[in-house]
Motif scaffolding. Structure first.
Motif, short mmCIF file in Angstrom:
data_model
loop_
_atom_site.label_atom_id
_atom_site.label_comp_id
_atom_site.label_asym_id
_atom_site.label_seq_id
_atom_site.Cartn_x
_atom_site.Cartn_y
_atom_site.Cartn_z
N TRP A 111 30.21 57.00 41.64
CA TRP A 111 31.30 57.98 41.73
C TRP A 111 31.83 58.06 43.16
O TRP A 111 33.04 58.22 43.38
CB TRP A 111 30.86 59.35 41.25
N ASN A 115 35.71 57.44 44.18
CA ASN A 115 36.50 58.39 44.96
C ASN A 115 37.03 57.77 46.24
O ASN A 115 38.17 58.04 46.65
CB ASN A 115 35.68 59.65 45.26
N GLN A 132 32.13 62.33 31.62
CA GLN A 132 32.04 60.92 32.02
C GLN A 132 33.37 60.34 32.48
O GLN A 132 33.44 59.17 32.84
CB GLN A 132 31.52 60.10 30.83
#
Length: 199
Positions: A111, A115, A132
């Motif tokens: 993640w 990002n 998710q």
């Protein structure tokens, strides 16, 4: 007597591949409609040029206007196709581009990579639509009406993570994207640590 709380219900996940295929179909239909309108308008302009001019040259002028007008759009489509090929990676061609990779990296690390890639591409911070999946948008610019990126990470039976990235134009009629959405999808997929493309 106390009652049991209702069982936790797993959220219904939208099938991204099916939505991608529907979107691709809409883009193909939009492209056919636009090309039909271009051909009809080119034919009209050719007839006007034919009617306005005198003598034998009027046929040449009419054909020149017709083919010239149509060729502008054909050249734009060829350029868009060539630019798409400049962005290799697991994401497919077209204005709606979907790709998948698997990774053994831990979820938080994946993640964070997602990002970071979104920031580098100047997309807004992703907003979760389920546990998710996140959706991120890129606003309108001189070259685009904006894009939407959907990123989903799900666990697999062997303990790895399946990362799906779907990039598409924010406006459904933007069927000519010059490889932009494929580039965005491949940039996010390429940022995933230890990624292996899914065939």
């Amino acid at each position: 007597m106390t009652s049991q709380p209702p069982p936790a219900i797993q959220p219904h996940l939208v099938d991204l591949r099916r939505e991608h295929e529907r979107t691709q179909k809409r883009f193909r239909t939009a492209r056919l409609v636009v090309l039909s309108v271009v051909v009809v308008f080119g034919l009209f302009m050719g007839l006007v040029a034919f009617a306005v001019n005198q003598g034998v040259a009027r046929v040449a002028y009419g054909l020149l206007f017709f083919f010239g007008f149509v060729m502008v759009f054909v050249v734009l489509m060829v350029v868009s196709g060539l630019l798409e090929r400049r962005h290799p990676g697991p994401a497919g061609n077209g204005p709606s581009s979907l790709g998948q990779v698997v990774t053994s990296a831990p979820g938080p690390q994946v993640w964070e990579a997602v990002n970071s890639a979104l920031r580098d591409l100047k997309f807004a911070t992703g907003r979760p639509i389920d546990p998710q999946t996140v959706v991120s948008t890129r606003s309108i610019s001189m070259a685009s009406w904006g894009e939407i990126l959907t990123i989903r990470i799900v666990g697999t039976a062997d303990g790895r993570g399946l990362v799906t990235v779907w990039s598409r134009p924010a406006v459904p009629l933007q069927w000519l994207d010059y490889g932009r959405n494929r580039r965005y999808a491949n940039a996010v997929l390429g940022a995933i640590p230890g990624a292996t493309p899914v065939a």
